[in-house]
Design a protein around this motif. Structure first.
Motif, PDB file in Angstrom:
ATOM      1  N   ARG A   1      -8.583   1.604 -13.118  1.00 14.40           N
ATOM      2  CA  ARG A   1      -7.375   1.346 -12.323  1.00 14.40           C
ATOM      3  C   ARG A   1      -7.740   0.874 -10.933  1.00 14.40           C
ATOM      4  NH1 ARG A   1      -6.137   6.914 -14.304  1.00 14.40           N
ATOM      5  NH2 ARG A   1      -4.832   6.683 -16.150  1.00 14.40           N
ATOM      6  N   LEU A   2      -8.772   1.520 -10.379  1.00 10.37           N
ATOM      7  CA  LEU A   2      -9.157   1.228  -9.005  1.00 10.37           C
ATOM      8  C   LEU A   2      -9.674  -0.199  -8.865  1.00 10.37           C
ATOM      9  CD1 LEU A   2     -10.987   3.797  -6.865  1.00 10.37           C
ATOM     10  CD2 LEU A   2     -12.035   1.588  -7.030  1.00 10.37           C
ATOM     11  N   TYR A   3     -10.367  -0.678  -9.869  1.00 10.54           N
ATOM     12  CA  TYR A   3     -10.986  -2.000  -9.703  1.00 10.54           C
ATOM     13  C   TYR A   3     -10.239  -3.095 -10.443  1.00 10.54           C
ATOM     14  CZ  TYR A   3     -13.938  -3.191 -13.856  1.00 10.54           C
ATOM     15  OH  TYR A   3     -14.415  -3.595 -15.071  1.00 10.54           O
TER      16      TYR A   3
ATOM     17  N   VAL B   1      -9.980   6.013 -14.008  1.00 12.46           N
ATOM     18  CA  VAL B   1      -9.723   5.785 -12.592  1.00 12.46           C
ATOM     19  C   VAL B   1     -10.513   4.598 -12.075  1.00 12.46           C
ATOM     20  CG1 VAL B   1     -10.595   6.713 -10.425  1.00 12.46           C
ATOM     21  CG2 VAL B   1      -8.717   7.808 -11.568  1.00 12.46           C
TER      22      VAL B   1
ATOM     23  N   ASN C   1      -0.812   4.081 -15.318  1.00 14.99           N
ATOM     24  CA  ASN C   1      -0.956   5.299 -14.521  1.00 14.99           C
ATOM     25  C   ASN C   1      -0.603   6.502 -15.385  1.00 14.99           C
ATOM     26  OD1 ASN C   1       1.792   4.658 -14.559  1.00 14.99           O
ATOM     27  ND2 ASN C   1       2.190   5.575 -12.573  1.00 14.99           N
TER      28      ASN C   1
ATOM     29  N   SER D   1      -2.847  -3.097 -13.038  1.00 17.56           N
ATOM     30  CA  SER D   1      -1.808  -2.169 -12.573  1.00 17.56           C
ATOM     31  C   SER D   1      -0.535  -2.909 -12.183  1.00 17.56           C
ATOM     32  CB  SER D   1      -2.322  -1.359 -11.381  1.00 17.56           C
ATOM     33  OG  SER D   1      -3.393  -0.531 -11.778  1.00 17.56           O
TER      34      SER D   1
ATOM     35  N   GLN E   1     -12.994  -4.788  -6.489  1.00 20.26           N
ATOM     36  CA  GLN E   1     -11.969  -5.444  -7.296  1.00 20.26           C
ATOM     37  C   GLN E   1     -12.344  -6.899  -7.610  1.00 20.26           C
ATOM     38  OE1 GLN E   1      -8.575  -4.625  -4.832  1.00 20.26           O
ATOM     39  NE2 GLN E   1      -8.451  -2.510  -5.519  1.00 20.26           N
TER      40      GLN E   1
ATOM     41  N   SER F   1      -5.072   6.224  -7.537  1.00 21.57           N
ATOM     42  CA  SER F   1      -5.301   5.370  -8.702  1.00 21.57           C
ATOM     43  C   SER F   1      -4.753   6.007  -9.966  1.00 21.57           C
ATOM     44  CB  SER F   1      -6.787   5.075  -8.876  1.00 21.57           C
ATOM     45  OG  SER F   1      -7.266   4.347  -7.773  1.00 21.57           O
ATOM     46  N   TYR F   2      -4.987   7.308 -10.144  1.00 17.65           N
ATOM     47  CA  TYR F   2      -4.449   7.881 -11.388  1.00 17.65           C
ATOM     48  C   TYR F   2      -2.960   8.137 -11.310  1.00 17.65           C
ATOM     49  CZ  TYR F   2      -5.299  12.933 -10.001  1.00 17.65           C
ATOM     50  OH  TYR F   2      -5.326  14.153  -9.410  1.00 17.65           O
TER      51      TYR F   2
ATOM     52  N   TYR G   1     -18.324  -2.582 -10.206  1.00 14.21           N
ATOM     53  CA  TYR G   1     -18.592  -1.298  -9.573  1.00 14.21           C
ATOM     54  C   TYR G   1     -19.679  -0.546 -10.334  1.00 14.21           C
ATOM     55  CZ  TYR G   1     -16.880   2.788  -6.861  1.00 14.21           C
ATOM     56  OH  TYR G   1     -16.740   3.838  -5.993  1.00 14.21           O
TER      57      TYR G   1
ATOM     58  N   PRO H   1      -6.574  -3.976 -10.004  1.00 13.80           N
ATOM     59  CA  PRO H   1      -5.170  -3.968  -9.590  1.00 13.80           C
ATOM     60  C   PRO H   1      -4.357  -5.003 -10.355  1.00 13.80           C
ATOM     61  CG  PRO H   1      -6.565  -4.882  -7.857  1.00 13.80           C
ATOM     62  CD  PRO H   1      -7.475  -4.323  -8.894  1.00 13.80           C
TER      63      PRO H   1
ATOM     64  N   ALA I   1     -18.366  -2.692 -14.340  1.00 11.70           N
ATOM     65  CA  ALA I   1     -18.511  -1.395 -13.688  1.00 11.70           C
ATOM     66  C   ALA I   1     -19.340  -0.485 -14.573  1.00 11.70           C
ATOM     67  CB  ALA I   1     -17.145  -0.772 -13.428  1.00 11.70           C
TER      68      ALA I   1
END
Lengths: 449, 569
Positions: B69-71, B66, B97, B76, A137, A312-313, A141, B73, B335
């Motif tokens: 979303r995961l990286y 995903v 989401n 989100s 984060q 996450s989804y 990645y 926040p 990413a």
């Protein structure tokens, strides 16, 4: 090791089964089945094979409730489920922890239950690759699917990971030994580097071992980045590594065609925690200015990545998701299991497909001993000793089908090979039952008001 | 259950109905010509009635989402709402989401959204997310442009076998049509490289982007798939890329289309990103005029725009080398995800700002394309969600298109950088879309482009997918009231999906599971088996999953909407 006779006494073979052990999710397993038991497993490593074959060892067979005398007593399913549902419905700060060794289908029921009662849903990432996800984060990645390593990679780096012991087929199936499309000679076409203070079994298999000092990871990667950026190193020895070796290594890394860094908890959990991963990610990003590099966390449980993907989804956050306020919240250090337990916030704890009794710090376990704990699992473990309700589940990938996500995010449907013991139930069914029973209790509460 | 939507002002371009006051009737989820006197009346007197929206290109489900979303926040944490008795929690702005994705499209009056990039290896993941998205039907497009089997077959010119491969892979991945992203370029990214231009080839494979695209287009038409090839051309986002775009469009003009519904043989997606002039970001300028001119003169192509909305968003594409270029420009967290034997992907946050000359230029180029392409059936409304902006901004784009006054206001108030005036022709274009044009670019057009037979129009027998907006077109000047347009199109008065009222007064009042639209080609079974036998040794050697575990089986499709195609017919 003594020679073992091949197993010939079986009824039939089930092909292309998926291993329910580590994040490699090897899906080429063959189960030899006799009388609804798996008597042999082909292709799997020792870890995977023994987990599949000795599935009846210390198996939880019947639902149990801890009685007045402190002993677990056998009860019927209705009684056990009602007791668990009552506990969950009456909880103020329930935590549902685990999920990494069960299917996505089960998680779907779990999140519905969690939203209903305002629970925290968290998984093993909270005590393993959580800092890696924090780093992701922060920094990004850059990853790959494992076949990319197999087909293209000419340099493989394992850092803070002893794959030979923790993920025994990782090198054989994905990274080091297989013949890839562009690496037809397999092992001979690749340079393998292990960066680890310990001369591990993986280091023994490698061409280069970089044994930097313990907790020297950050400094070491910082030096690599400095050299990549054209700087001169001012110290002669960095984290125990002579600077000439660092220059040489950087040169080799720049001159590969496709490099992969596989990192394990040895990097994630040393002194600088997520900062180690930050800088490893930054290093990979820098290396891409010269040639192709990617990295990948060595995820442990076969579906630990799956839970992060699933959450996450579903809710936009990978783990430690708190529904207490009616909407999802995610705050490291606040909505994670260990923090909730050590702060003694949690009042009912449900553990599914995990063993906090064996893995949590003692402060967290101390609180668990004081509050009601519901366990859904297939085997006895230290968590059973602190559980107040035990619900015996079934073995995903062996007794029941379900979806899992490999460490690289490749989804696999793990198929069923044998029937589960008659007295056990599917995880998905158990959580759905809990959800429905909790909903009934809640409705009755509303009606009575 | 029977319903009658009474006294609305109907815009149904597919049936040449342009603002007629009439009733729309539906029964058991389908549009009908008559209903009995028991029908429930929904009074929509003098409100705009259109078929429900069809999004021809968005990224809403799958592994890229995903990772985003995961990286992120921080994304989100925007737009978080609590669950209610009807809806689940929503999170996210640019990468909502799954639940929010469905609800938000419903609130815009949309019913169908094409997921534009599905790597076959991870197709199960895309389908899992589709299961988690409520209220909309989703056709996912598998990626073919960098697939190793495709590269080999295209190189050998084996169109028959390529057609069989596509037919088979659509079945295996439960996909709808052929998506091509930066052909050969994402494969080159396997070595950290890219291709430059249409006649460049990927290392090792010795096949050019042109050869791959033309082979796929031929195979697509040989099968007669409902959708044409759906291409994201080479050189995305690079100044001076518009000639590559035109070359790509032009290369397929002699290929005969083989489908009765659509008109095109190539759909070029987010064409805004492919219409840049100049040689670097220093001297970049609009190339929209040339691209629009080409499209105006050629009926065999359609496009969607990928309009920049000037928001902070998350870009994600199978054009992985381009994302690394963006990383080098912005330094934001990057990413990447390479997918073995198939494709790659990259993700990076982007902050589009009206203060930035480049972003303002991109914004203006998108609008120029909308306004310079004469035939609205050839251009569709998209933001390439979330790449140029999130889909919830569609109403704002509609307001820009309908109001020259608003566009000029933005330029004059310096809401956008003066590159808009200096380097584009936007300020000189006073064209304004009317309601019918909007109905074309947001529903009728995309439905035709995708070859849908069951949606995008209010013809009897079609799905009762309907949107009603709280505007009386006889008493409302969109040119003078951009804010009113944005509000009305962002909060549908009614959204009806398969005859079920999903949204009333801008609120989601009911939910239903999504459907998965996929194409089942019949008549190619023998050829499929032959190509499968041929490629299986390769598959077993170089993929890391077993073929049995590669396929998407029915477990992942709860509500399949199967489109049967008789191959070659």
């Amino acid at each position: 090791m003594a020679y073992e006779e091949p197993i010939t006494d079986y009824d039939h073979i089930v092909e292309n089964c998926t291993c329910a052990f580590c994040g490699c999710n090897c899906d080429d397993l063959e189960f030899l089945v006799k009388d609804n038991h798996i008597v042999g497993v082909r292709h799997a490593c020792r870890l995977g094979a023994s987990k599949v074959m000795e599935d009846m060892d210390q198996r939880l067979m019947v639902p149990m409730i801890r009685g007045e005398d402190g002993e677990l007593e056998e009860v019927d399913w209705d009684t056990a489920l009602n007791k668990a549902a009552e506990l969950i419905a009456g909880a103020v700060r329930p935590v549902f922890y685990g999920w990494s060794e069960t299917s996505i289908e089960t998680m779907k029921e779990g999140i519905a239950l969690g939203e209903e009662v305002g629970a925290v849903l968290d998984n093993q990432a909270t005590i393993c690759h959580g800092p890696s996800l924090q780093a992701v984060q922060n920094a990004g990645y850059p990853v790959l699917t494992l076949g990319e390593a197999k087909n293209r990679a000419d340099m493989i780096v394992y850092t803070g990971s002893n794959a030979m012991n923790s993920h025994p087929r990782h090198m054989a199936r994905y990274s080091t030994f297989p013949r890839g499309y562009f690496r037809q000679r397999g092992r001979f076409d690749r340079t393998v580097v292990t960066m680890d203070p310990k001369y591990s079994d993986t280091a023994k298999m490698s061409d280069i071992w970089v044994g930097f000092e313990q907790n020297g990871d950050y400094e070491f990667y910082n030096a690599i980045r400095a050299v990549l950026k054209g700087k001169e190193l001012k110290q002669d020895v960095i984290s125990g590594i002579p600077k000439e070796d660092v220059y040489e290594l950087v040169e080799a890394m720049k001159n590969t065609q496709f490099g992969v860094v596989f990192f394990g908890l040895g990097l994630t959990h040393t002194l600088s925690k997520q900062r180690n991963i930050d800088i490893a990610i930054n290093m990979v990003q820098d290396l891409n200015k010269f040639t192709k590099w990617v990295l990948m966390p060595m995820r442990g449980h076969f579906n630990v990545n799956g839970f992060n993907i699933f959450m996450s989804y579903e809710m936009g956050f990978p783990f430690g998701v708190d529904f207490a306020r009616g909407y999802p919240r995610y705050m490291m250090g606040e909505t994670n299991t260990i923090d909730l337990l050590t702060r003694k916030e949690c009042d009912v704890f449900m553990v599914i497909a995990a063993d906090p009794g064996a893995h949590f710090p003692s402060g967290a376990n101390k609180h668990l001993a004081e509050i009601p704990v519901i366990q859904i699992d297939i085997h006895w473990g230290p968590s059973t000793e602190i559980a107040d309700v035990v619900l015996p589940g079934s073995f995903v990938g062996v007794e029941v089908g379900g979806t899992s996500y490999r460490m690289d995010g490749v989804p696999i449907f793990m198929k069923k090979a044998i029937d589960k013991p008659e007295t056990c139930r599917d995880d998905e069914w158990i959580v759905r039952e809990l959800k429905e029973r909790v909903a009934k209790i809640k409705q009755a509460q509303v009606a009575s008001k | 259950m029977e319903y009658i939507l009474k006294n609305g002002i109907v815009y149904d371009p597919a049936n040449n109905i342009n603002g007629e006051k009439k009733d729309v009737m539906f029964k058991d989820g389908k549009i009908v010509d008559n209903v009995s006197s028991d029908a429930k009346v929904l009074d929509v007197t003098d409100k705009i009635v259109m078929p429900a929206g069809v999004d021809p290109h968005a990224h809403v489900a799958g592994p890229k989402l995903v990772v985003g979303r995961l990286y992120r926040p921080e994304d989100s944490r925007k737009g978080v709402t609590a669950k209610t008795n009807v809806v689940r929690s929503e999170t996210g702005f640019s990468i909502p989401n799954c639940a929010a994705t469905g609800y938000r499209y419903s609130r815009l009056g949309y019913g169908t959204v094409c997921e534009a990039a599905m790597p076959p290896l991870e197709a199960k993941h895309t389908h899992e997310e589709i299961l988690a998205i409520p209220n909309i039907d989703i056709p996912p497009l598998p990626l073919f442009g960098n697939n190793w089997f495709v590269l080999q077959l295209a190189k050998d010119g084996r169109i028959d076998e390529l057609a069989a491969f596509i037919s088979l892979w659509l079945k295996i991945s439960k996909g709808y049509g052929v998506k091509i992203v930066n052909p050969c370029g994402s494969e080159a990214w396997g070595w950290g490289m890219n291709v430059h231009g249409y006649d460049d080839s990927a290392p090792h494979w010795d096949v050019t982007s042109r050869e791959v695209v033309m082979a796929l287009a031929k195979a697509n038409e040989q099968l007669g798939l409902p959708h044409s090839i759906h291409i994201h051309p080479n050189d995305l986002g690079h100044p001076g890329n518009f000639p590559t775009t035109i070359e790509t469009l032009d290369s397929v003009k002699d290929i005969q289309k083989n489908n009765p519904i659509r008109d095109q043989v190539m759909h070029c997606t987010h064409i805004q990103f492919h219409s840049y002039g100049g040689t670097s970001w220093r001297d970049a300028e609009s190339g929209a005029e040339d691209v629009a001119k080409y499209i105006n003169q050629n009926k065999h192509v359609t496009c969607d725009v990928g309009q920049v909305t000037l928001d902070e968003t998350t870009t994600m594409t199978a054009d992985a080398p381009m994302e690394y270029d963006l990383f080098k420009l912005s330094g934001l967290k990057w990413a990447n995800k390479d997918i073995e034997c198939e494709t790659a992907a990259g993700i990076i946050p982007v902050i589009y700002s009206g203060k930035s000359p480049v972003n303002s230029l991109q914004w203006a180029i998108g609008l120029e394309l909308f306004l310079m392409i004469d035939n609205p059936w050839q251009v569709a409304l998209t933001t390439d969600h979330p790449n140029a902006g999130p889909f919830i901004r569609y109403p704002r784009i509609i307001s820009w298109l309908m109001s020259n006054e608003r566009r000029m206001e933005m330029i004059e108030n310096k809401e956008v950088h003066n590159w808009v005036e200096r380097r584009t022709a936007l300020a000189t274009i006073d064209r304004e879309y009317d309601w019918n044009d909007i109905a074309v670019i947001s529903r009728a057009g995309p439905a035709r482009i995708h070859g849908f037979e069951d949606r995008g129009a209010l013809t009897a027998g079609m799905n009762a997918d309907i949107a009603v907006y709280d505007i009386n077109p006889n008493d409302f000047d969109p040119s003078k009231n951009a804010a009113g347009v944005e509000k009305a199109f962002g909060n549908a008065l009614y959204t009806i999906k398969d005859g079920q009222v999903m949204v009333k007064d801008g609120e989601v009042v009911s939910v239903k599971p999504s459907g998965t639209i996929w194409t089942n080609v019949v008549g190619y079974e023998d050829k499929e088996q032959k190509i499968l036998d041929e490629i299986m040794p390769f598959f077993n050697k170089y993929y890391t999953v077993k073929f049995e575990n590669y396929k998407v089986h029915d477990h992942y499709l709860h509500n399949p909407i199967e489109v049967k195609v008789q191959a070659g017919k």
